[in-house]
Design a protein around this motif. Structure first.
Motif, PDB file in Angstrom:
ATOM      1  N   ILE A  61      -0.439 -34.606  14.990  1.00  0.00           N
ATOM      2  CA  ILE A  61       0.704 -35.471  14.718  1.00  0.00           C
ATOM      3  C   ILE A  61       0.334 -36.943  14.902  1.00  0.00           C
ATOM      4  N   GLU A  62      -0.330 -37.261  16.008  1.00  0.00           N
ATOM      5  CA  GLU A  62      -0.568 -38.652  16.382  1.00  0.00           C
ATOM      6  C   GLU A  62      -1.777 -39.296  15.719  1.00  0.00           C
ATOM      7  N   LYS A  63      -2.870 -38.547  15.549  1.00  0.00           N
ATOM      8  CA  LYS A  63      -4.124 -39.189  15.175  1.00  0.00           C
ATOM      9  C   LYS A  63      -4.730 -38.718  13.861  1.00  0.00           C
ATOM     10  N   LEU A  64      -4.514 -37.492  13.500  1.00  0.00           N
ATOM     11  CA  LEU A  64      -5.249 -36.940  12.364  1.00  0.00           C
ATOM     12  C   LEU A  64      -4.593 -37.226  11.015  1.00  0.00           C
ATOM     13  N   ASN A  65      -3.283 -37.393  10.995  1.00  0.00           N
ATOM     14  CA  ASN A  65      -2.552 -37.729   9.779  1.00  0.00           C
ATOM     15  C   ASN A  65      -2.927 -36.856   8.583  1.00  0.00           C
ATOM     16  N   GLY A  66      -3.161 -35.594   8.844  1.00  0.00           N
ATOM     17  CA  GLY A  66      -3.465 -34.658   7.766  1.00  0.00           C
ATOM     18  C   GLY A  66      -4.897 -34.689   7.272  1.00  0.00           C
ATOM     19  N   HIS A  67      -5.750 -35.549   7.835  1.00  0.00           N
ATOM     20  CA  HIS A  67      -7.142 -35.661   7.395  1.00  0.00           C
ATOM     21  C   HIS A  67      -8.046 -34.832   8.285  1.00  0.00           C
ATOM     22  N   HIS A  68      -7.964 -33.551   8.150  1.00  0.00           N
ATOM     23  CA  HIS A  68      -8.779 -32.663   8.974  1.00  0.00           C
ATOM     24  C   HIS A  68      -8.943 -31.333   8.270  1.00  0.00           C
ATOM     25  N   ASN A  69      -9.974 -30.664   8.614  1.00  0.00           N
ATOM     26  CA  ASN A  69     -10.237 -29.324   8.096  1.00  0.00           C
ATOM     27  C   ASN A  69     -10.449 -28.406   9.287  1.00  0.00           C
ATOM     28  N   LEU A  70      -9.359 -28.040   9.912  1.00  0.00           N
ATOM     29  CA  LEU A  70      -9.413 -27.172  11.083  1.00  0.00           C
ATOM     30  C   LEU A  70      -9.093 -25.739  10.705  1.00  0.00           C
ATOM     31  N   ALA A  71      -9.858 -24.832  11.268  1.00  0.00           N
ATOM     32  CA  ALA A  71      -9.540 -23.414  11.170  1.00  0.00           C
ATOM     33  C   ALA A  71      -9.511 -22.878  12.592  1.00  0.00           C
ATOM     34  N   LEU A  72      -8.414 -22.262  12.959  1.00  0.00           N
ATOM     35  CA  LEU A  72      -8.268 -21.697  14.292  1.00  0.00           C
ATOM     36  C   LEU A  72      -8.483 -20.194  14.216  1.00  0.00           C
ATOM     37  N   TYR A  73      -9.340 -19.689  15.069  1.00  0.00           N
ATOM     38  CA  TYR A  73      -9.611 -18.261  15.191  1.00  0.00           C
ATOM     39  C   TYR A  73      -9.103 -17.868  16.570  1.00  0.00           C
ATOM     40  N   ILE A  74      -8.046 -17.060  16.588  1.00  0.00           N
ATOM     41  CA  ILE A  74      -7.368 -16.788  17.850  1.00  0.00           C
ATOM     42  C   ILE A  74      -7.353 -15.294  18.146  1.00  0.00           C
ATOM     43  N   VAL A  75      -7.800 -14.955  19.351  1.00  0.00           N
ATOM     44  CA  VAL A  75      -7.708 -13.572  19.800  1.00  0.00           C
ATOM     45  C   VAL A  75      -6.223 -13.347  20.108  1.00  0.00           C
ATOM     46  N   ALA A  76      -5.556 -12.715  19.137  1.00  0.00           N
ATOM     47  CA  ALA A  76      -4.103 -12.528  19.221  1.00  0.00           C
ATOM     48  C   ALA A  76      -3.687 -11.538  18.137  1.00  0.00           C
ATOM     49  N   SER A  77      -2.435 -11.123  18.201  1.00  0.00           N
ATOM     50  CA  SER A  77      -1.900 -10.236  17.171  1.00  0.00           C
ATOM     51  C   SER A  77      -1.491 -11.055  15.947  1.00  0.00           C
ATOM     52  N   GLU A  78      -1.296 -10.365  14.826  1.00  0.00           N
ATOM     53  CA  GLU A  78      -0.836 -11.035  13.603  1.00  0.00           C
ATOM     54  C   GLU A  78       0.517 -11.721  13.829  1.00  0.00           C
ATOM     55  N   GLU A  79       1.397 -11.084  14.593  1.00  0.00           N
ATOM     56  CA  GLU A  79       2.710 -11.663  14.878  1.00  0.00           C
ATOM     57  C   GLU A  79       2.584 -12.965  15.659  1.00  0.00           C
ATOM     58  N   GLU A  80       1.719 -12.973  16.659  1.00  0.00           N
ATOM     59  CA  GLU A  80       1.510 -14.183  17.457  1.00  0.00           C
ATOM     60  C   GLU A  80       0.929 -15.308  16.599  1.00  0.00           C
ATOM     61  N   VAL A  81       0.040 -14.957  15.688  1.00  0.00           N
ATOM     62  CA  VAL A  81      -0.551 -15.959  14.804  1.00  0.00           C
ATOM     63  C   VAL A  81       0.506 -16.525  13.858  1.00  0.00           C
ATOM     64  N   LYS A  82       1.412 -15.701  13.383  1.00  0.00           N
ATOM     65  CA  LYS A  82       2.511 -16.190  12.528  1.00  0.00           C
ATOM     66  C   LYS A  82       3.371 -17.193  13.292  1.00  0.00           C
ATOM     67  N   GLU A  83       3.635 -16.911  14.571  1.00  0.00           N
ATOM     68  CA  GLU A  83       4.401 -17.843  15.394  1.00  0.00           C
ATOM     69  C   GLU A  83       3.651 -19.165  15.562  1.00  0.00           C
ATOM     70  N   LEU A  84       2.335 -19.094  15.775  1.00  0.00           N
ATOM     71  CA  LEU A  84       1.530 -20.308  15.900  1.00  0.00           C
ATOM     72  C   LEU A  84       1.509 -21.092  14.595  1.00  0.00           C
ATOM     73  N   ASP A  85       1.456 -20.399  13.481  1.00  0.00           N
ATOM     74  CA  ASP A  85       1.485 -21.072  12.182  1.00  0.00           C
ATOM     75  C   ASP A  85       2.781 -21.868  12.033  1.00  0.00           C
ATOM     76  N   THR A  86       3.876 -21.293  12.479  1.00  0.00           N
ATOM     77  CA  THR A  86       5.157 -22.002  12.461  1.00  0.00           C
ATOM     78  C   THR A  86       5.117 -23.195  13.413  1.00  0.00           C
ATOM     79  N   TYR A  87       4.566 -22.991  14.608  1.00  0.00           N
ATOM     80  CA  TYR A  87       4.448 -24.062  15.606  1.00  0.00           C
ATOM     81  C   TYR A  87       3.666 -25.247  15.048  1.00  0.00           C
ATOM     82  N   TYR A  88       2.597 -24.962  14.299  1.00  0.00           N
ATOM     83  CA  TYR A  88       1.748 -26.008  13.727  1.00  0.00           C
ATOM     84  C   TYR A  88       2.241 -26.489  12.365  1.00  0.00           C
ATOM     85  N   ASP A  89       3.392 -26.011  11.917  1.00  0.00           N
ATOM     86  CA  ASP A  89       3.920 -26.367  10.592  1.00  0.00           C
ATOM     87  C   ASP A  89       2.894 -26.113   9.494  1.00  0.00           C
TER      88      ASP A  89
END
Length: 144
Positions: A61-89
């Motif tokens: 929000i503060e620094k990247l202004n959409g100029h990034h290529n991040l991929a998050l690999y999370i040890v979690a369930s598909e449901e938890e990842v969907k919630e994180l996707d919502t959290y990160y918009d």
């Protein structure tokens, strides 16, 4: 045997698995972007990882202004990842992975952890977590 029992048993017997991370020049197993990118590995059972999740949200929000290529690999369930996707918009690609994939496919010795990759999907560098500030500075050195 439950996960807790296995962890406790491993701790008692000192059976620590040594994982050799990818080295610069090695090809990373997934290609999320065609440009330089950062693959960040996290686990929802890791307190430091939870802090990184919050810090990534703030940095995006503060620094990247959409100029990034991040991929998050999370040890979690598909449901938890969907919630994180919502959290990160939906700002980042987020993969749900297993502990087995973390170790065997992605060769991650501990979480939080990251690999920086070039346009050819080759590893440029990797970063282990020491503390939140230094980890975030290393991750986003090109943007901050």
């Amino acid at each position: 045997m439950g996960l807790f029992k296995q962890l406790f048993k491993d701790a008692q017997h000192g059976s620590e698995i040594s994982i050799e991370p990818f080295q610069p020049g090695d090809v990373f197993p997934n290609q999320d972007y065609t440009e330089n990118s950062i693959a960040i590995f996290l686990s929802l059972t890791c307190q430091d990882c939870i802090e990184v999740i919050t810090a990534i949200q703030q940095a995006s929000i503060e620094k990247l202004n959409g100029h990034h290529n991040l991929a998050l690999y999370i040890v979690a369930s598909e449901e938890e990842v969907k919630e994180l996707d919502t959290y990160y918009d939906s700002r980042f690609i987020i993969h749900a992975i297993s502990k087995k994939e973390l170790v065997q496919k992605y060769r991650v010795p501990s979480t939080p952890y990251c690999y920086k990759r070039d346009n050819n999907n080759q590893v440029i560098s990797s970063t282990e977590f020491d503390d939140l500030n230094s980890f975030m500075k290393t991750l986003f050195a090109d943007y901050m």
